[in-house]
Design a protein around this motif. Structure first.
Motif, PDB file in Angstrom:
ATOM      1  N   LEU A 215     -21.986 -23.399  25.526  1.00 28.95           N
ATOM      2  CA  LEU A 215     -22.947 -22.976  26.534  1.00 28.95           C
ATOM      3  C   LEU A 215     -24.281 -23.675  26.314  1.00 28.95           C
ATOM      4  N   SER A 216     -25.004 -23.879  27.414  1.00 29.20           N
ATOM      5  CA  SER A 216     -26.329 -24.487  27.333  1.00 29.20           C
ATOM      6  C   SER A 216     -27.179 -23.976  28.483  1.00 29.20           C
ATOM      7  N   ILE A 217     -28.455 -23.632  28.200  1.00 29.10           N
ATOM      8  CA  ILE A 217     -29.396 -23.166  29.215  1.00 29.10           C
ATOM      9  C   ILE A 217     -30.288 -24.326  29.637  1.00 29.10           C
ATOM     10  N   VAL A 218     -30.383 -24.564  30.951  1.00 25.16           N
ATOM     11  CA  VAL A 218     -31.215 -25.636  31.495  1.00 25.16           C
ATOM     12  C   VAL A 218     -32.069 -25.077  32.623  1.00 25.16           C
ATOM     13  N   LYS A 219     -33.070 -25.877  33.033  1.00 25.48           N
ATOM     14  CA  LYS A 219     -34.009 -25.444  34.062  1.00 25.48           C
ATOM     15  C   LYS A 219     -33.724 -26.023  35.430  1.00 25.48           C
ATOM     16  N   GLU A 220     -32.793 -26.929  35.518  1.00 24.98           N
ATOM     17  CA  GLU A 220     -32.490 -27.513  36.826  1.00 24.98           C
ATOM     18  C   GLU A 220     -31.001 -27.807  36.921  1.00 24.98           C
ATOM     19  N   LYS A 221     -30.510 -27.780  38.145  1.00 22.34           N
ATOM     20  CA  LYS A 221     -29.106 -28.020  38.437  1.00 22.34           C
ATOM     21  C   LYS A 221     -28.973 -29.450  38.935  1.00 22.34           C
ATOM     22  N   SER A 222     -28.798 -30.403  37.997  1.00 27.88           N
ATOM     23  CA  SER A 222     -28.823 -31.817  38.356  1.00 27.88           C
ATOM     24  C   SER A 222     -27.875 -32.588  37.449  1.00 27.88           C
ATOM     25  N   THR A 223     -27.566 -33.803  37.857  1.00 21.95           N
ATOM     26  CA  THR A 223     -26.710 -34.670  37.039  1.00 21.95           C
ATOM     27  C   THR A 223     -27.410 -35.068  35.743  1.00 21.95           C
ATOM     28  N   TYR A 224     -28.736 -35.061  35.733  1.00 26.18           N
ATOM     29  CA  TYR A 224     -29.471 -35.386  34.506  1.00 26.18           C
ATOM     30  C   TYR A 224     -29.106 -34.393  33.397  1.00 26.18           C
ATOM     31  N   GLU A 225     -29.086 -33.105  33.726  1.00 31.26           N
ATOM     32  CA  GLU A 225     -28.766 -32.090  32.729  1.00 31.26           C
ATOM     33  C   GLU A 225     -27.283 -32.091  32.373  1.00 31.26           C
ATOM     34  N   THR A 226     -26.415 -32.286  33.349  1.00 31.88           N
ATOM     35  CA  THR A 226     -24.982 -32.284  33.052  1.00 31.88           C
ATOM     36  C   THR A 226     -24.581 -33.496  32.205  1.00 31.88           C
ATOM     37  N   VAL A 227     -25.235 -34.646  32.404  1.00 31.26           N
ATOM     38  CA  VAL A 227     -24.959 -35.820  31.570  1.00 31.26           C
ATOM     39  C   VAL A 227     -25.412 -35.566  30.137  1.00 31.26           C
ATOM     40  N   LYS A 228     -26.601 -34.964  29.968  1.00 24.44           N
ATOM     41  CA  LYS A 228     -27.073 -34.622  28.626  1.00 24.44           C
ATOM     42  C   LYS A 228     -26.103 -33.652  27.941  1.00 24.44           C
ATOM     43  N   PHE A 229     -25.589 -32.706  28.710  1.00 29.29           N
ATOM     44  CA  PHE A 229     -24.622 -31.743  28.171  1.00 29.29           C
ATOM     45  C   PHE A 229     -23.335 -32.440  27.756  1.00 29.29           C
ATOM     46  N   LEU A 230     -22.884 -33.389  28.568  1.00 30.91           N
ATOM     47  CA  LEU A 230     -21.647 -34.108  28.267  1.00 30.91           C
ATOM     48  C   LEU A 230     -21.782 -34.969  27.008  1.00 30.91           C
ATOM     49  N   ASP A 231     -22.965 -35.510  26.767  1.00 32.93           N
ATOM     50  CA  ASP A 231     -23.175 -36.381  25.610  1.00 32.93           C
ATOM     51  C   ASP A 231     -22.941 -35.656  24.283  1.00 32.93           C
ATOM     52  N   VAL A 232     -23.184 -34.356  24.245  1.00 33.29           N
ATOM     53  CA  VAL A 232     -23.043 -33.602  22.988  1.00 33.29           C
ATOM     54  C   VAL A 232     -21.833 -32.669  23.015  1.00 33.29           C
ATOM     55  N   LEU A 233     -21.052 -32.713  24.093  1.00 31.68           N
ATOM     56  CA  LEU A 233     -19.974 -31.741  24.252  1.00 31.68           C
ATOM     57  C   LEU A 233     -18.891 -31.897  23.190  1.00 31.68           C
ATOM     58  N   GLU A 234     -18.430 -33.119  22.947  1.00 34.92           N
ATOM     59  CA  GLU A 234     -17.369 -33.314  21.962  1.00 34.92           C
ATOM     60  C   GLU A 234     -17.812 -32.887  20.564  1.00 34.92           C
ATOM     61  N   ALA A 235     -19.054 -33.194  20.216  1.00 37.32           N
ATOM     62  CA  ALA A 235     -19.553 -32.815  18.896  1.00 37.32           C
ATOM     63  C   ALA A 235     -19.613 -31.303  18.747  1.00 37.32           C
ATOM     64  N   ARG A 236     -20.001 -30.609  19.800  1.00 36.42           N
ATOM     65  CA  ARG A 236     -20.094 -29.153  19.721  1.00 36.42           C
ATOM     66  C   ARG A 236     -18.729 -28.489  19.798  1.00 36.42           C
ATOM     67  N   MET A 237     -17.794 -29.088  20.515  1.00 35.68           N
ATOM     68  CA  MET A 237     -16.432 -28.557  20.555  1.00 35.68           C
ATOM     69  C   MET A 237     -15.724 -28.747  19.219  1.00 35.68           C
ATOM     70  N   GLY A 238     -15.963 -29.886  18.595  1.00 37.90           N
ATOM     71  CA  GLY A 238     -15.315 -30.153  17.319  1.00 37.90           C
ATOM     72  C   GLY A 238     -14.025 -30.924  17.426  1.00 37.90           C
ATOM     73  N   PHE A 239     -13.690 -31.442  18.600  1.00 38.16           N
ATOM     74  CA  PHE A 239     -12.484 -32.254  18.773  1.00 38.16           C
ATOM     75  C   PHE A 239     -12.679 -33.158  19.990  1.00 38.16           C
ATOM     76  N   LYS A 240     -11.840 -34.171  20.094  1.00 38.78           N
ATOM     77  CA  LYS A 240     -11.928 -35.149  21.182  1.00 38.78           C
ATOM     78  C   LYS A 240     -11.412 -34.543  22.471  1.00 38.78           C
ATOM     79  N   ILE A 241     -12.059 -34.903  23.579  1.00 33.71           N
ATOM     80  CA  ILE A 241     -11.715 -34.366  24.896  1.00 33.71           C
ATOM     81  C   ILE A 241     -11.052 -35.460  25.726  1.00 33.71           C
ATOM     82  N   THR A 242      -9.946 -35.109  26.367  1.00 33.85           N
ATOM     83  CA  THR A 242      -9.203 -36.065  27.183  1.00 33.85           C
ATOM     84  C   THR A 242      -9.596 -35.983  28.656  1.00 33.85           C
ATOM     85  N   THR A 243      -9.641 -34.773  29.208  1.00 40.38           N
ATOM     86  CA  THR A 243      -9.889 -34.585  30.645  1.00 40.38           C
ATOM     87  C   THR A 243     -10.994 -33.562  30.860  1.00 40.38           C
TER      88      THR A 243
END
Length: 310
Positions: free
Chosen positions: A175-203
Motif C-alpha cells: 500500500l502507498s498513500i499519494v496526493k494525486e491520481k496520476s501516472t507520475y505516482e503510479t510509475v513511482k509506485f511501480l519502481d519499488v513494487l518488486e522490492a516491497r513484494m520481495g519477489f519478481k513480478i511477471t504480470t
C-alpha cells in the motif's frame, strides 16, 4: 411450545380410535403404517388430541457439544479479531487449545448470535477467473480514494489516494498513500513494487483508468505507466471496461480497508495517515485467510520459497 392442534395430531387420534374399535392390525392396514407405530400412539393416547403432539427429538445430553469454556473463547476471540475475518479468529482459537473444525466454530457463531450474518449479492456475470500460479505470476493494482471523513487535518485542497497492489497467489499486499491520481505516482509506485513484494513480478493487471493506461480509441501512444511496465520486463493486462469483478481481489481488499481502517479511525496529520496505513499493511499480510488454508500471506511466501530451494 406451540399449543395448536395440527393435522398430524388429528390423524393420530383417528388412528387410535380406529385401533381401539377394530384392532391394531386393521388400523395399521387402513392407515398404511406398521403395528409398532400404532402401539406407540396407543401408549401415549389418553383421549385428548394434545397427548399425541410431536415431541422434541433434541437429545438430553450431547457428549460432543461445545463446552462453556470453548464458547467463551470463541466469543472473546471474535470480539478481538472478528473484524479481520473468521479465519483469523479460528487460528487464534487454535493457538489457545481449541480443537474443533472451522465449520463447527462458524456454526456456533451463527447459533448463539455472536454476529449478525451478512447477505452477499450473487453476481451473474460470466467471467473466467485466471488466478496466479506462483508468487508474482499476476499482481492486481488499483487506486482507492481515501474518504475525507477520516481526515481531520488541513489538507489545503489535496485529496489523498491509496495505491494498492495484491499478489493473486499469496494475497500479499503493498500500500502507498499519494496526493494525486496520476501516472507520475503510479510509475513511482511501480519502481519499488518488486522490492516491497520481495519477489519478481511477471504480470500487472489494472483497470482502464487514466492513471494507468491511455484510451486506445483516442491515441495509440503508450502512457508512462505502460512504458514503465515494459521497461521492468513485465506484462500488462487490462480488465474489460466497467467490469470491476475482474480485479476482484484488489476491490475486495479495498472493502476490507474501509471496514477495518478508514471506517474506524481518524487521522490528525499526514504522517499519522501514512503510519496507520503502513501498520494496516503489516497486519493484513500477517492475518490468516480462509482462501490460504488458514495461513497468512507472509507464511505462504515463506513456505513457497523454502520448498523451492529444497
Amino acid at each position: 411450545m406451540s399449543h395448536s392442534i395440527t393435522e398430524e395430531m388429528r390423524f393420530r387420534q383417528r388412528l387410535c380410535e380406529y385401533a381401539k374399535k377394530y384392532g391394531v392390525t386393521k388400523a395399521a392396514r387402513k392407515y398404511q403404517t406398521n403395528r409398532q407405530f400404532v402401539y406407540r400412539q396407543l401408549s401415549r393416547y389418553d383421549g385428548t388430541t394434545r397427548s399425541l403432539a410431536l415431541r422434541s427429538r433434541r437429545p438430553h445430553h450431547s457428549p460432543n457439544a461445545h463446552t462453556g469454556e470453548e464458547l467463551e473463547l470463541i466469543r472473546r476471540m471474535l470480539r478481538r479479531n472478528g473484524i479481520y475475518g473468521y479465519a483469523e479468529v479460528y487460528v487464534r482459537c487454535l493457538k489457545r487449545g481449541y480443537t474443533r473444525s472451522f465449520g463447527s466454530m462458524c456454526r456456533q457463531i451463527r447459533k448463539h448470535g455472536y454476529r449478525r450474518p451478512t447477505i452477499c449479492r450473487k453476481s451473474y456475470a460470466r467471467y473466467e477467473r485466471m488466478d496466479g500460479k506462483y508468487p508474482g505470476d499476476k499482481v492486481q493494482v488499483d487506486i482507492k480514494y481515501v474518504p475525507p471523513e477520516c481526515i481531520k487535518f488541513p489538507s489545503y485542497g489535496y485529496k489523498y489516494y491509496q495505491i494498492t497492489a495484491i499478489d493473486e497467489y499469496t494475497r500479499k499486499r503493498v500500500l502507498s498513500i499519494v496526493k494525486e491520481k496520476s501516472t507520475y505516482e503510479t510509475v513511482k509506485f511501480l519502481d519499488v513494487l518488486e522490492a516491497r513484494m520481495g519477489f519478481k513480478i511477471t504480470t500487472i493487471q489494472v483497470d482502464n483508468g487514466t492513471e494507468f493506461v491511455n484510451d486506445h480509441e483516442q491515441t495509440d501512444r503508450e502512457s508512462p505507466f505502460e512504458k514503465a511496465v515494459r521497461e521492468h520486463g513485465m506484462k500488462l493486462r487490462r480488465t474489460r471496461p466497467y467490469s470491476p469483478w475482474q480485479n476482484g481481489k484488489v476491490e475486495r481488499s479495498h472493502r476490507e480497508d474501509q471496514k477495518i481502517l478508514y471506517g474506524r479511525k481518524v487521522f490528525t496529520s499526514e504522517k499519522e495517515l501514512k503510519e496507520q496505513v503502513e501498520k494496516h499493511e503489516k497486519r493484513y499480510n500477517g492475518t490468516a485467510k480462509t482462501s490460504l488454508a488458514f495461513r497468512s500471506p507472509n507464511q505462504v511466501v515463506t513456505e513457497y520459497f523454502s520448498n523451492s530451494r529444497v
